[in-house]
Design an enzyme around this catalytic site. Structure first.
Site, PDB file in Angstrom:
ATOM      1  N   TYR A   1       6.242  -8.981   3.531  1.00  0.00           N
ATOM      2  CA  TYR A   1       6.460  -7.950   4.559  1.00  0.00           C
ATOM      3  C   TYR A   1       5.264  -7.745   5.475  1.00  0.00           C
ATOM      4  CZ  TYR A   1       4.181  -5.384   0.750  1.00  0.00           C
ATOM      5  OH  TYR A   1       3.330  -5.012  -0.253  1.00  0.00           O
ATOM      6  N   LYS A   2       4.177  -8.512   5.286  1.00  0.00           N
ATOM      7  CA  LYS A   2       3.011  -8.350   6.159  1.00  0.00           C
ATOM      8  C   LYS A   2       3.122  -9.361   7.306  1.00  0.00           C
ATOM      9  CE  LYS A   2       0.316  -6.221   2.516  1.00  0.00           C
ATOM     10  NZ  LYS A   2      -0.581  -6.410   1.372  1.00  0.00           N
TER      11      LYS A   2
HETATM   12  C1  PLP Z   1      -0.376  -5.625   0.188  1.00  0.00           C
HETATM   13  C2  PLP Z   1      -1.004  -6.253  -0.999  1.00  0.00           C
HETATM   14  C3  PLP Z   1      -0.333  -6.317  -2.230  1.00  0.00           C
HETATM   15  C4  PLP Z   1       0.999  -5.624  -2.373  1.00  0.00           C
HETATM   16  O1  PLP Z   1       1.641  -5.837  -3.562  1.00  0.00           O
HETATM   17  P1  PLP Z   1       3.182  -5.384  -3.717  1.00  0.00           P
HETATM   18  O2  PLP Z   1       3.536  -5.733  -5.075  1.00  0.00           O
HETATM   19  O3  PLP Z   1       3.945  -6.091  -2.653  1.00  0.00           O
HETATM   20  O4  PLP Z   1       3.248  -3.918  -3.442  1.00  0.00           O
HETATM   21  C5  PLP Z   1      -0.945  -6.993  -3.270  1.00  0.00           C
HETATM   22  N1  PLP Z   1      -2.166  -7.556  -3.119  1.00  0.00           N
HETATM   23  C6  PLP Z   1      -2.840  -7.497  -1.950  1.00  0.00           C
HETATM   24  C7  PLP Z   1      -4.179  -8.136  -1.809  1.00  0.00           C
HETATM   25  C8  PLP Z   1      -2.294  -6.833  -0.873  1.00  0.00           C
HETATM   26  O5  PLP Z   1      -2.959  -6.745   0.283  1.00  0.00           O
END
Ligand code: PLP
Length: 411
Positions: A222-223
């Site tokens: 989602y990023k």
């Molecule tokens: C955004 C992010 C996550 C997010 O993990 P989710 O399980 O999708 O909530 C994990 N690790 C890093 C380094 C991030 O930037």
């Protein structure tokens, strides 16, 4: 670089990626500097989701598992992601959340190093990465230790006890880029495996997992992949590590899920790292984001992202030098991810005041303002405008309002 308005307009006119902005839903006037938290919505996603709901689900019903390619979506989309991150087809699966995939990768790595007892990371890694390590420590009854080292000295901590090193390629706060090939080489020389978290690099810059001989990797959908809120994440397992026994041994990772056998028998290849039923609607949205990215040249994206960050930094020096922003990004552009960040004692309030002026960045505790620079949909002119609005917020002290001091639950 020229900063006169004509110079900026020329940069945008010459931008080889300029056509991509129209592929996203972005209101004119809004400057979205948060694509590293939630990527913008590709226009194509709405029709794709509508078709998945009304035709595939509505009309096709259960037949769509085969007819609409639902059952193979995790592998198909995984292969597309593989081409973005220097992996081969069959090495990536689109599944679960990043956190869950971190668990799967760490557990697999530990099983490949049964005589070793340490999961090593840096103390400032993204919290969920560290929390997942701590969960494994607790579940192992303390046999496995979750060790966090000083970010500067993490490689010095590699010893004969370390089974796996977990690092994020681009740090979520500072944006510091780690040298994936060199870190991997050092860790493997010490006998450890490495799990790379690509949450802030996949889809923003060139990633070469196999060039670096990486063992495992995870990342967010989602990023920069623009897969939509809560999109499925991805997991890379290098072919040579795919014999590891999955700990999350769900039926979708079974060699023959629809034989309903009594005992677990892992599928061959990356498939065994699936767990339960794939989230079909989320995968459909994710695929739209990835299909769009696959049309762009990742080298051009990286070059543009570095131009945007350099422009941001130089505008900050020119317009906001007296307001007490402390850079927390690496000075060397080669070490800079697709973001810039500043520390400021009133960071939270300033981010709120900026939102009211249609500039969306984010705040990361305790005092960091973070601005993501997604090269597919930002223009150079947006960067100049964003810093102008920040200048206005600081000059007028518009951030100094009681309501901006109340912290929301999600920042
Ligand atoms: C955004 C992010 C996550 C997010 O993990 P989710 O399980 O999708 O909530 C994990 N690790 C890093 C380094 C991030 O930037």
């Amino acid at each position: 670089m020229t900063f006169d308005p004509a110079g900026i307009a020329a940069l945008d006119a010459r931008d080889p990626l300029r056509g991509f902005r129209d592929e996203f839903q972005l209101r004119e006037g809004l400057i979205y500097l948060d694509g590293n938290s939630l990527g913008a919505r590709p226009r194509a996603t709405a029709a794709r989701i509508a078709a998945a709901v009304t035709e595939e689900w509505g009309e096709g019903l259960i037949k769509s598992w085969l007819d609409a390619g639902w059952s193979t979506a995790p592998l198909r989309i995984g292969d597309k992601i593989a081409s973005l991150i220097g992996a081969r087809p069959g090495e990536v699966i689109a599944a679960d959340s990043t956190s869950v995939n971190i668990f799967k990768a760490l557990a697999a790595a530990i099983s490949l190093r049964p005589d070793r007892t340490v999961i090593l990371s840096e103390s400032t890694n993204f919290p969920t990465d560290v929390y997942m390590m701590q969960g494994i420590e607790a579940f192992s009854g303390g046999r496995i230790k979750a060790v966090r080292a000083d970010p500067e000295a993490v490689l010095d901590r590699l010893d004969a006890d370390v089974a796996v090193l977990l690092l994020t390629q681009v740090h979520y706060k500072s944006g510091l880029v780690r040298d994936m090939a060199e870190v991997t080489r050092r860790a493997q020389q010490a006998g450890a495996l490495v799990v790379w978290d690509l949450s802030h690099s996949a889809g923003a810059m060139e990633v070469d997992l196999n060039g670096a001989r990486a063992d495992f990797a995870v990342g967010c959908g989602y990023k920069y992949l623009n897969g939509g809120p809560g999109a499925p994440a991805f997991l890379f397992v290098a072919e040579r590590n795919q014999a590891a026994m999955p700990v999350l041994s769900g039926w979708f990772g079974h060699a023959s899920p629809f034989a309903f056998e009594e005992d677990y028998r892992p599928a061959g290849g990356i498939s065994r790292f699936q767990c339960g039923t794939p989230p079909v609607l989320g995968l459909a949205a994710l695929e739209c984001g990835i299909d769009l990215l696959l049309r762009a040249d990742i080298r051009e994206m990286r070059e543009k992202s570095l131009r945007l960050s350099q422009l941001f930094i130089e505008r900050m020096e020119l317009r906001c030098a007296e307001f007490g922003f402390e850079p927390v990004f690496p000075a060397d552009p080669k070490l800079r991810g697709s973001q810039v960040a500043y520390a400021h004692p009133h960071g939270y309030e300033i981010v709120q005041a900026l939102k009211e002026r249609d500039v969306i960045g984010d705040f990361r505790a305790p005092d960091i303002l973070r601005f993501g620079l997604a090269p597919l949909y930002l223009r150079h002119a947006d960067i100049v405008d964003a810093v102008e609005r920040l200048h206005e917020v600081c000059l007028s002290r518009a951030w100094d309002k009681p309501e901006y001091r109340l912290r929301a639950a999600v920042t």
